[in-house]
Every structure is written in C-alpha cells, then in structure tokens.
Motif scaffolding. Structure first.
Motif, PDB file in Angstrom:
ATOM      1  N   VAL A   1      -4.180  -3.425  -5.756  1.00 22.21           N
ATOM      2  CA  VAL A   1      -3.856  -2.131  -5.139  1.00 22.21           C
ATOM      3  C   VAL A   1      -3.292  -2.369  -3.741  1.00 22.21           C
TER       4      VAL A   1
ATOM      5  N   LYS B   1      -3.326   2.263   0.499  1.00 21.07           N
ATOM      6  CA  LYS B   1      -4.108   1.828  -0.666  1.00 21.07           C
ATOM      7  C   LYS B   1      -4.755   3.023  -1.339  1.00 21.07           C
ATOM      8  N   SER B   2      -5.193   3.973  -0.545  1.00 18.15           N
ATOM      9  CA  SER B   2      -5.821   5.171  -1.078  1.00 18.15           C
ATOM     10  C   SER B   2      -4.861   5.957  -1.971  1.00 18.15           C
TER      11      SER B   2
ATOM     12  N   GLN C   1      -4.477   4.062  -5.286  1.00 19.02           N
ATOM     13  CA  GLN C   1      -5.691   4.225  -6.088  1.00 19.02           C
ATOM     14  C   GLN C   1      -5.757   5.620  -6.706  1.00 19.02           C
ATOM     15  N   THR C   2      -5.490   6.624  -5.895  1.00 17.22           N
ATOM     16  CA  THR C   2      -5.538   8.005  -6.373  1.00 17.22           C
ATOM     17  C   THR C   2      -4.483   8.251  -7.452  1.00 17.22           C
TER      18      THR C   2
ATOM     19  N   THR D   1      -5.332   6.127 -10.804  1.00 17.01           N
ATOM     20  CA  THR D   1      -6.522   6.493 -11.568  1.00 17.01           C
ATOM     21  C   THR D   1      -6.555   7.966 -11.932  1.00 17.01           C
TER      22      THR D   1
ATOM     23  N   LYS E   1      -8.457  -4.436 -13.748  1.00 13.46           N
ATOM     24  CA  LYS E   1      -9.671  -4.610 -12.951  1.00 13.46           C
ATOM     25  C   LYS E   1     -10.184  -5.970 -13.149  1.00 13.46           C
TER      26      LYS E   1
END
Length: 60
Positions: free
Chosen positions: A23, A34-35, A38-39, A42, A60
C-alpha cells in the motif's frame, strides 16, 4: 466524484495485483496517501468491483 473513485480503486487494485507493491509503495507511485489507497482498495472494490476483491485479499 463517485465514478472517479471507482475508476481509481480499480486502477490501484490492478497495480497492486500486477506489481505486488505494498500500500505504501502504491501510494507513492500514484502520489496519494496510504489511507486513500487502503480505503479505495478495500471499501470501494468491496462495493463496486467484487471481481477484484479476492485477488486483492491474496496480496496480504
């Protein structure tokens, strides 16, 4: 705005799948946080691109 997020989520997920990048590395490549990566990967893919979700979970 929603269309852009979906397109970006798919682009990010494909990048992670193809390169195996983390990420953090993906965020750096695309110039976003990065947030955000990730958001998008996912949540956005879980809702709109279900065909990508199993592949992104494998990373992962």
């Amino acid at each position: 705005m929603r269309e852009f997020s979906d397109d970006r989520a798919i682009l990010l997920a494909q990048h992670i799948i193809e390169t195996g990048n983390t990420v953090r590395a993906t965020a750096k490549v695309f110039g976003i946080s990065k947030s955000t990566v990730q958001t998008d990967v996912t949540i956005s893919n879980g809702l709109s691109g279900k065909w990508l979700k199993p592949s992104t979970n494998r990373i992962k």
